[in-house]
Each structure stands twice: as C-alpha cells, then as structure tokens.
Design an enzyme around this catalytic site. Sequence first.
Site, PDB file in Angstrom:
ATOM      1  N   ASP A   1      -8.193  -5.128  -0.728  1.00  0.00           N
ATOM      2  CA  ASP A   1      -8.603  -5.924  -1.885  1.00  0.00           C
ATOM      3  C   ASP A   1      -8.338  -7.415  -1.691  1.00  0.00           C
ATOM      4  O   ASP A   1      -8.974  -8.248  -2.338  1.00  0.00           O
ATOM      5  CB  ASP A   1      -7.880  -5.439  -3.151  1.00  0.00           C
ATOM      6  CG  ASP A   1      -8.415  -4.090  -3.618  1.00  0.00           C
ATOM      7  OD1 ASP A   1      -9.619  -3.847  -3.460  1.00  0.00           O
ATOM      8  OD2 ASP A   1      -7.622  -3.279  -4.130  1.00  0.00           O
TER       9      ASP A   1
ATOM     10  N   HIS B   1       0.855  -1.192   0.000  1.00  0.00           N
ATOM     11  CA  HIS B   1       0.000   0.000   0.000  1.00  0.00           C
ATOM     12  C   HIS B   1       0.884   1.233   0.000  1.00  0.00           C
ATOM     13  O   HIS B   1       1.941   1.242   0.625  1.00  0.00           O
ATOM     14  CB  HIS B   1      -0.909   0.020   1.232  1.00  0.00           C
ATOM     15  CG  HIS B   1      -2.081   0.934   1.095  1.00  0.00           C
ATOM     16  ND1 HIS B   1      -1.998   2.278   1.359  1.00  0.00           N
ATOM     17  CD2 HIS B   1      -3.354   0.700   0.686  1.00  0.00           C
ATOM     18  CE1 HIS B   1      -3.184   2.826   1.128  1.00  0.00           C
ATOM     19  NE2 HIS B   1      -4.020   1.902   0.710  1.00  0.00           N
TER      20      HIS B   1
HETATM   21  C1  LIG Z   1      -7.865  -0.353  -2.399  1.00  0.00           C
HETATM   22  C2  LIG Z   1      -6.550  -0.184  -3.008  1.00  0.00           C
HETATM   23  O1  LIG Z   1      -6.416   0.437  -4.016  1.00  0.00           O
HETATM   24  S1  LIG Z   1      -5.221  -0.840  -2.169  1.00  0.00           S
HETATM   25  C3  LIG Z   1      -3.964  -1.100  -3.409  1.00  0.00           C
HETATM   26  C4  LIG Z   1      -4.327  -2.231  -4.334  1.00  0.00           C
HETATM   27  N1  LIG Z   1      -3.238  -2.539  -5.258  1.00  0.00           N
HETATM   28  C5  LIG Z   1      -2.555  -3.695  -5.221  1.00  0.00           C
HETATM   29  O2  LIG Z   1      -2.807  -4.574  -4.410  1.00  0.00           O
HETATM   30  C6  LIG Z   1      -1.494  -3.854  -6.264  1.00  0.00           C
HETATM   31  C7  LIG Z   1      -0.223  -4.472  -5.698  1.00  0.00           C
HETATM   32  N2  LIG Z   1       0.507  -3.523  -4.893  1.00  0.00           N
HETATM   33  C8  LIG Z   1       1.351  -2.590  -5.448  1.00  0.00           C
HETATM   34  O3  LIG Z   1       1.595  -2.596  -6.660  1.00  0.00           O
HETATM   35  C9  LIG Z   1       1.969  -1.556  -4.549  1.00  0.00           C
HETATM   36  O4  LIG Z   1       2.113  -2.059  -3.241  1.00  0.00           O
HETATM   37  C10 LIG Z   1       1.172  -0.249  -4.515  1.00  0.00           C
HETATM   38  C11 LIG Z   1       1.020   0.304  -5.930  1.00  0.00           C
HETATM   39  C12 LIG Z   1      -0.221  -0.487  -3.935  1.00  0.00           C
HETATM   40  C13 LIG Z   1       1.881   0.747  -3.639  1.00  0.00           C
HETATM   41  O5  LIG Z   1       3.026   1.053  -4.274  1.00  0.00           O
HETATM   42  P1  LIG Z   1       4.154   2.047  -3.742  1.00  0.00           P
HETATM   43  O6  LIG Z   1       3.748   2.792  -2.550  1.00  0.00           O
HETATM   44  O7  LIG Z   1       4.567   2.845  -4.900  1.00  0.00           O
HETATM   45  O8  LIG Z   1       5.230   1.061  -3.255  1.00  0.00           O
HETATM   46  P2  LIG Z   1       6.456   0.623  -4.100  1.00  0.00           P
HETATM   47  O9  LIG Z   1       5.987   0.170  -5.444  1.00  0.00           O
HETATM   48  O10 LIG Z   1       7.450   1.739  -4.029  1.00  0.00           O
HETATM   49  O11 LIG Z   1       6.965  -0.622  -3.303  1.00  0.00           O
HETATM   50  C14 LIG Z   1       8.086  -0.640  -2.466  1.00  0.00           C
HETATM   51  C15 LIG Z   1       8.785  -1.963  -2.672  1.00  0.00           C
HETATM   52  O12 LIG Z   1       7.905  -3.045  -2.380  1.00  0.00           O
HETATM   53  C16 LIG Z   1       7.666  -3.826  -3.548  1.00  0.00           C
HETATM   54  N3  LIG Z   1       6.257  -4.117  -3.620  1.00  0.00           N
HETATM   55  C17 LIG Z   1       5.236  -3.341  -3.190  1.00  0.00           C
HETATM   56  N4  LIG Z   1       4.083  -3.976  -3.387  1.00  0.00           N
HETATM   57  C18 LIG Z   1       4.373  -5.148  -3.965  1.00  0.00           C
HETATM   58  C19 LIG Z   1       3.597  -6.220  -4.395  1.00  0.00           C
HETATM   59  N5  LIG Z   1       2.276  -6.196  -4.279  1.00  0.00           N
HETATM   60  N6  LIG Z   1       4.210  -7.273  -4.941  1.00  0.00           N
HETATM   61  C20 LIG Z   1       5.552  -7.318  -5.055  1.00  0.00           C
HETATM   62  N7  LIG Z   1       6.362  -6.313  -4.640  1.00  0.00           N
HETATM   63  C21 LIG Z   1       5.764  -5.256  -4.109  1.00  0.00           C
HETATM   64  C22 LIG Z   1       8.085  -2.937  -4.711  1.00  0.00           C
HETATM   65  O13 LIG Z   1       8.470  -3.700  -5.820  1.00  0.00           O
HETATM   66  C23 LIG Z   1       9.228  -2.178  -4.109  1.00  0.00           C
HETATM   67  O14 LIG Z   1      10.354  -3.031  -4.055  1.00  0.00           O
HETATM   68  P3  LIG Z   1      11.816  -2.482  -4.405  1.00  0.00           P
HETATM   69  O15 LIG Z   1      12.070  -1.432  -3.372  1.00  0.00           O
HETATM   70  O16 LIG Z   1      12.658  -3.691  -4.303  1.00  0.00           O
HETATM   71  O17 LIG Z   1      11.685  -1.899  -5.779  1.00  0.00           O
HETATM   72  O1  LIG Z   2      -5.491   4.833  -0.474  1.00  0.00           O
HETATM   73  C1  LIG Z   2      -5.062   4.259  -1.484  1.00  0.00           C
HETATM   74  O2  LIG Z   2      -4.006   4.585  -2.075  1.00  0.00           O
HETATM   75  C2  LIG Z   2      -5.775   3.093  -2.047  1.00  0.00           C
HETATM   76  C3  LIG Z   2      -6.814   2.554  -1.134  1.00  0.00           C
HETATM   77  O3  LIG Z   2      -6.546   1.817  -0.222  1.00  0.00           O
HETATM   78  C4  LIG Z   2      -8.186   2.977  -1.334  1.00  0.00           C
HETATM   79  O4  LIG Z   2      -8.455   3.825  -2.199  1.00  0.00           O
HETATM   80  O5  LIG Z   2      -9.077   2.472  -0.634  1.00  0.00           O
END
Ligand SMILES: CC(=O)SCCNC(=O)CCNC(=O)[C@H](O)C(C)(C)COP(=O)(O)OP(=O)(O)OC[C@H]1O[C@@H](n2cnc3c(N)ncnc32)[C@H](O)[C@@H]1OP(=O)(O)O
Ligand SMILES: O=C([O-])CC(=O)C(=O)O
Length: 372
Positions: A312, A261
């Site tokens: 999710d 997240h």
């Molecule tokens: C209700 C919602 O919208 S909640 C979010 C739903 N989205 C997801 O579940 C998609 C999967 N998750 C992700 O892609 C990410 O965690 C995000 C987009 C939600 C958040 O991303 P950011 O805050 O930008 O975190 P960021 O991408 O910088 O991650 C930091 C590190 O953790 C890793 N990481 C974060 N989430 C994941 C993941 N789900 N799977 C694998 N690696 C991950 C990144 O690759 C990064 O690693 P690195 O430093 O070696 O490059």
């Molecule tokens: O806050 C965020 O980045 C994503 C999330 O968890 C939501 O929209 O519920």
Amino acid sequence: MSAPTIHKGLAGVVVDTTEVSMVNPDTNSLTYRGYPVQDLAAHCSFEEVAYLLWHGELPSAAELAAQNEAERAQRGLPDDLVTTLLGLPGTAHPMDTLRTAVSILGANDPAEDDNSPEANQVKALRLFAVLPSVVAITQRRRHGLPPLPPRDDLGYAENFLYMTLGVVPEPVIVRAFETSLVLYAEHSFNASTFTSRVVTSTLSDLYSAVTAAIGALKGPLHGGANEAVMATFEEIGAAEKAEAWLNKALADKRKIMGFGHRVYKTGDSRVPAMREALQEVAALRDGRELLDLYESLARAMYAAKGLHPNLDYPAGPAYHLMGFDTPVFTPIFVASRITGWTAHITEQLASNSLIRPSSTYSGKTQRAIVRP
Ligand SMILES: CC(=O)SCCNC(=O)CCNC(=O)[C@H](O)C(C)(C)COP(=O)(O)OP(=O)(O)OC[C@H]1O[C@@H](n2cnc3c(N)ncnc32)[C@H](O)[C@@H]1OP(=O)(O)O
Ligand SMILES: O=C([O-])CC(=O)C(=O)O
C-alpha cells in the site's frame, strides 16, 4: 485442565491448504499458482493473471481471446444500477458504493444461489468486468462529471483508466497501473479473502462473500491503508519534515499506515516492483517531491522501528500521480482482488468445512436471575 492457548488475530494459525498462491516470508516471495508475482507483472496482462488465478494455468491465445470477448461485452452497468448508485449521498465512501453495487448485482442475478463452479465463474467474470465502471462513476461524480461508457477496443487497464480519467494516458502510466493490478490480485489468507471464505463456508452465495470481503478490505489495517498513506504524506507535507513527524507520531502511539505486515517481517515481496512503477510514474508526472517524501519516511521508519513498507505504501502515491482521487484507491484494490477472492470462494466450496473457531469464555460466572 490447562487453559487453551489463545491465538489473538489467528496469528500463525494454519486453517487450511490453498493452491491459489503462496506467500513465503523467509524468501520474501509470492507466487500465484507457482509463478513469481514479479514475473507475472513484467510479462503478463492483468487479464492473463485473472485467468491463471481462476483456472490454475496461463491461458492459450484462444482461451484469452474468449475471456476477453466475454469481459468486454459485460463492462457496462445497467441504467437502473447507475441511477441507484448516483442516488447514494455524495458523501458516501466509494467503498460503500462498490459494496452496494455488488449487493444489487447479486439481488438481480437469478443464478445467485447456484454455487456450482460453472455458475460462480460466470459471476466472477461479470464482477471483474463491471467493477471498473463502478469505480469510475464514483470518481467522476466527485468532479460533477457524467459516467463514460466503456470502450471495447481497449484492454482492461486502459479502459479502466479511460473511464475514470476521461483519457487513455501514456503507455508508462497504463503499464504501471496494470502492474499494481497484478500485484494486488491475490495474497493467500489475508483478512478479506479469509472473510470471503468464512461467508462461503456457510454455503452462502458468492455476492454475499464478496460484499463481506469488501467490508473487510475497507479497514485501514488492510486495504484502506493505501488511502491512509496519502493522508500521511499530505499531513507531513515535505521530505525534510518526515523524521520529526514520525518521531512525534510514534511517541503518540500512532500506527504509521503502509508499514508493517502480519506475514512479511523483512519486506513485502511486491514492494520492489511497485516502487519501480511509482518511480516511472513520478518521472513522467512531476512527482520528485512526493518521491523524496516517500523515501525519507521509509528511511526514518526503518531507523526508528525496523519496519518495512507494504504494497500500500508505493501504490497510494502511484495512484495519486496517475490522477486517481484518494477515496478510489481502495476500490481499485477491490477491482483487482476480486480475482483472488473468487478463486478462493471456488476453492473453499470444492472442499468445504464450516469455519467456526472456538473461544474461551471470560465473562461473568453462571448466575440466577434475581428480580427486585
Ligand atoms: C495490502 C495490505 O493489507 S498490507 C497491510 C496494510 N496495513 C497497514 O499498512 C496498516 C499499518 N500496519 C499495521 O497496523 C500492522 O503492521 C499490521 C496490522 C499490518 C500487521 O500487524 P501485526 O502482524 O498484528 O503486527 P503487530 O501489530 O503485532 O506489530 C508488532 C509491533 O510493531 C508495531 N507496528 C507494526 N506496524 C506498525 C506500524 N505501521 N506503525 C507503527 N507500529 C507498528 C506494533 O505496534 C507492535 O509494536 P509493539 O510490539 O511495541 O507493540
Ligand atoms: O496478506 C495480508 O495480510 C495483507 C496483504 O498484504 C494483502 O492482502 O495483499
């Protein structure tokens, strides 16, 4: 002159204040207008939470009755809209159908360009009322079933389930579904809400802002993850395969949907309540194997990357066990988040400033046109 700091993805950038909700990653907490979300999920209906997000206070009995009456009266879709939506290709993603429906509702609303708080509240309630009908149509057509008219003797969550599944399920299922709607309703400046505020900041209309927000929510890094989680479970197949699957997926640099997240780094405030709801649904709907897979993958992910599930992750399998098709999971999120989006649209308009960040140019240096 020193180079400006680039904030990729606007991470950590504070762009405005909001009174709608507070996400506190230090305490893994989330409050809507001051109330902890898990208390709202335990004690309030989704209709009450919608009222709270829009008006800042929980409703009195009379205020709730008035809102319910207006909402129940507007649940149906005009016949021509149903015809248009059913004319879209059967392969269209339900999020595309939903986005199209909001766009058409806007084009047909003579008050579309009235951005007064009163006019926008009327539009917010109308969208809140009709979105379950649109979600229900998209699932039923996948099964060759005609739309079911809404029932005004049922609460919001019960009617939503009835229109989609054709029956009002057991109270445990209704309550778990309502919990998910409350938990999904609002989350400060997430990507889709921010999108709605960007569109609103140009003084565009509410329907345009919501249409854009639906587009932002569709992506798998945001709301689309609840559908992607189910695809992951189907790909893995069984709990005992989770660890090996994960190690390979991470070695292949895949993002594991439903984990991580932008704001919460030690756990999503909403997951405990949704996980409990999932467990209750699983107990009723023969979901032991799916639950085992859920737990195995979560344990393996924490061991491998120290990453926690986001909302999710439990919502996807809970919707699956309730009887929803995977492509309608993110549309359900829309039907809930419409409350938060529209509260933010009103807040943005009340203290508007055009949202227009800056960038550092990294292209070619200035040059003259040279023709051969
Ligand atoms: C209700 C919602 O919208 S909640 C979010 C739903 N989205 C997801 O579940 C998609 C999967 N998750 C992700 O892609 C990410 O965690 C995000 C987009 C939600 C958040 O991303 P950011 O805050 O930008 O975190 P960021 O991408 O910088 O991650 C930091 C590190 O953790 C890793 N990481 C974060 N989430 C994941 C993941 N789900 N799977 C694998 N690696 C991950 C990144 O690759 C990064 O690693 P690195 O430093 O070696 O490059
Ligand atoms: O806050 C965020 O980045 C994503 C999330 O968890 C939501 O929209 O519920």
